[in-house]
Design a protein around this motif. Structure first.
Motif, PDB file in Angstrom:
ATOM      1  N   ILE A 169      -6.458 -11.586   7.828  1.00  0.00           N
ATOM      2  CA  ILE A 169      -6.730 -10.092   8.434  1.00  0.00           C
ATOM      3  C   ILE A 169      -5.938  -9.836   9.411  1.00  0.00           C
ATOM      4  O   ILE A 169      -5.292  -8.728   9.470  1.00  0.00           O
ATOM      5  CB  ILE A 169      -8.242  -9.725   8.733  1.00  0.00           C
ATOM      6  CG1 ILE A 169      -8.410  -8.376   8.743  1.00  0.00           C
ATOM      7  CG2 ILE A 169      -8.650 -10.508  10.098  1.00  0.00           C
ATOM      8  CD1 ILE A 169      -9.758  -7.968   8.467  1.00  0.00           C
ATOM      9  N   ASN A 170      -5.245 -10.877  10.153  1.00  0.00           N
ATOM     10  CA  ASN A 170      -4.237 -10.625  11.283  1.00  0.00           C
ATOM     11  C   ASN A 170      -3.058  -9.921  10.740  1.00  0.00           C
ATOM     12  O   ASN A 170      -2.307  -9.735  11.415  1.00  0.00           O
ATOM     13  CB  ASN A 170      -4.227 -11.705  12.083  1.00  0.00           C
ATOM     14  CG  ASN A 170      -5.540 -11.820  12.850  1.00  0.00           C
ATOM     15  OD1 ASN A 170      -6.335 -10.871  13.229  1.00  0.00           O
ATOM     16  ND2 ASN A 170      -5.846 -12.937  13.556  1.00  0.00           N
ATOM     17  N   ASN A 171      -2.733 -10.202   9.361  1.00  0.00           N
ATOM     18  CA  ASN A 171      -1.671  -9.780   8.882  1.00  0.00           C
ATOM     19  C   ASN A 171      -1.619  -8.219   8.801  1.00  0.00           C
ATOM     20  O   ASN A 171      -0.712  -7.494   8.400  1.00  0.00           O
ATOM     21  CB  ASN A 171      -1.138 -10.309   7.343  1.00  0.00           C
ATOM     22  CG  ASN A 171      -0.894 -11.709   7.598  1.00  0.00           C
ATOM     23  OD1 ASN A 171      -0.541 -12.301   8.511  1.00  0.00           O
ATOM     24  ND2 ASN A 171      -0.918 -12.721   6.421  1.00  0.00           N
TER      25      ASN A 171
ATOM     26  N   ILE B  68     -11.136  -5.014   0.741  1.00  0.00           N
ATOM     27  CA  ILE B  68      -9.775  -4.915   1.732  1.00  0.00           C
ATOM     28  C   ILE B  68      -8.916  -5.962   1.272  1.00  0.00           C
ATOM     29  O   ILE B  68      -7.619  -5.762   1.234  1.00  0.00           O
ATOM     30  CB  ILE B  68     -10.309  -5.204   3.317  1.00  0.00           C
ATOM     31  CG1 ILE B  68      -8.886  -5.099   4.133  1.00  0.00           C
ATOM     32  CG2 ILE B  68     -10.623  -6.817   3.329  1.00  0.00           C
ATOM     33  CD1 ILE B  68      -9.349  -5.248   5.610  1.00  0.00           C
ATOM     34  N   ALA B  69      -9.270  -7.001   0.386  1.00  0.00           N
ATOM     35  CA  ALA B  69      -8.342  -8.032  -0.278  1.00  0.00           C
ATOM     36  C   ALA B  69      -7.680  -7.655  -1.583  1.00  0.00           C
ATOM     37  O   ALA B  69      -7.180  -8.245  -2.100  1.00  0.00           O
ATOM     38  CB  ALA B  69      -8.757  -9.363  -0.070  1.00  0.00           C
ATOM     39  N   VAL B  70      -8.501  -6.341  -1.915  1.00  0.00           N
ATOM     40  CA  VAL B  70      -8.368  -5.802  -3.430  1.00  0.00           C
ATOM     41  C   VAL B  70      -7.240  -4.661  -3.226  1.00  0.00           C
ATOM     42  O   VAL B  70      -6.730  -4.534  -3.987  1.00  0.00           O
ATOM     43  CB  VAL B  70      -9.762  -5.402  -4.108  1.00  0.00           C
ATOM     44  CG1 VAL B  70      -9.240  -4.671  -5.294  1.00  0.00           C
ATOM     45  CG2 VAL B  70     -10.472  -6.665  -4.338  1.00  0.00           C
ATOM     46  N   ALA B  71      -7.336  -3.824  -2.187  1.00  0.00           N
ATOM     47  CA  ALA B  71      -6.649  -2.466  -1.910  1.00  0.00           C
ATOM     48  C   ALA B  71      -5.088  -2.894  -1.995  1.00  0.00           C
ATOM     49  O   ALA B  71      -4.556  -3.983  -1.599  1.00  0.00           O
ATOM     50  CB  ALA B  71      -6.904  -2.044  -0.607  1.00  0.00           C
ATOM     51  N   GLN B  72      -4.392  -2.131  -2.608  1.00  0.00           N
ATOM     52  CA  GLN B  72      -3.052  -2.268  -2.693  1.00  0.00           C
ATOM     53  C   GLN B  72      -2.314  -2.226  -1.662  1.00  0.00           C
ATOM     54  O   GLN B  72      -1.288  -3.017  -1.298  1.00  0.00           O
ATOM     55  CB  GLN B  72      -2.371  -1.430  -4.054  1.00  0.00           C
ATOM     56  CG  GLN B  72      -2.934  -1.577  -5.228  1.00  0.00           C
ATOM     57  CD  GLN B  72      -2.213  -0.574  -6.228  1.00  0.00           C
ATOM     58  OE1 GLN B  72      -2.304   0.654  -6.072  1.00  0.00           O
ATOM     59  NE2 GLN B  72      -1.812  -1.362  -7.381  1.00  0.00           N
TER      60      GLN B  72
END
Ligand SMILES: C[S@@+](CC[C@H](N)C(=O)[O-])C[C@H]1O[C@@H](n2cnc3c(N)ncnc32)[C@H](O)[C@@H]1O
Length: 195
Positions: A164-166, A107-111
């Motif tokens: 994640i809340n962003n 999830i923190a890698v996806a564009q």
């Protein structure tokens, strides 16, 4: 080809070095997954698939955007795992077709994490579960480490500063379980339900 795909195509050979640090978290993550009832499970961003042996009972479909990672994953896949080269932000699966969607360090890698989570929501059945393993920037000294590394986001194709809340689309799910992993609760397992 996107910069992300290009990065993972070049990085695939070295990924096992990173994986050494991720192994203990994945063990706990898959213990949680294996407690869930049998069902159809989609893993997005399977990477090199070195964790496939940890799945015990689900019917697995895996997708990966990088061809180099996928080729290695194919070597780890037993007969019960179907693999496709696909972008998780543009899934080719029908709506409401999976009981579970798994995102392990993706999830923190996806564009475009917003698009990714919307797709997870679309392909999950009502009551289906989204399982996330990732780092989450905490409100302690580690946020300064994340801030510093975030300056190199372009180099490593990773958002080290990650909240994640962003991601607005996450509000479409109901939180079901959160497990903070030791040490420092920097890594967490989240279980969310499509209602
Ligand atoms: C940090 S690695 C994690 C790999 C594996 N899930 C693990 O836990 O070891 C991130 C993986 O996600 C893949 N990826 C990133 N964005 C993706 C997307 N939109 N669709 C499919 N795969 C994606 C990358 O190519 C890479 O293999």
């Amino acid at each position: 080809m996107s910069a992300l795909t290009n990065f993972y195509n070049r990085f695939a050979f070295f990924y096992p070095l990173v994986d050494i640090f991720l192994k203990p978290q994945k063990k706990k993550f898959f213990q949680e997954i294996n407690q869930l009832p049998h069902g159809k499970l989609l893993e997005i961003g399977v990477g090199n698939g070195s964790h496939f042996h940890l799945y015990q009972k689900h019917q697995i479909t895996g997708i990966e955007i990088s061809s180099a990672m996928l080729n290695i994953a194919k070597k780890h896949a037993a007969g019960n795992i179907e693999l496709f080269q696909m972008n998780g932000e543009e899934l080719a699966f029908e709506a409401d077709s999976f009981d579970y969607v798994v995102l392990s360090h993706v999830i923190a890698v996806a564009q475009h994490p917003e698009k990714l989570i919307l797709q997870c929501h679309r392909v999950l059945k009502t009551g289906g579960k989204l399982l996330i393993l990732n780092h989450f920037t905490p409100n302690n000294w580690l946020k300064y480490v994340d801030r510093s590394f975030n300056l190199c986001t372009g180099l490593f194709q990773l958002k080290s500063l990650f909240y994640i809340n962003n991601i607005k689309a996450i509000e479409r799910f109901k939180p079901k379980k959160e497990i903070a992993l030791k040490p420092c609760a920097y890594f967490k397992i989240l279980m969310l339900v499509k209602s």
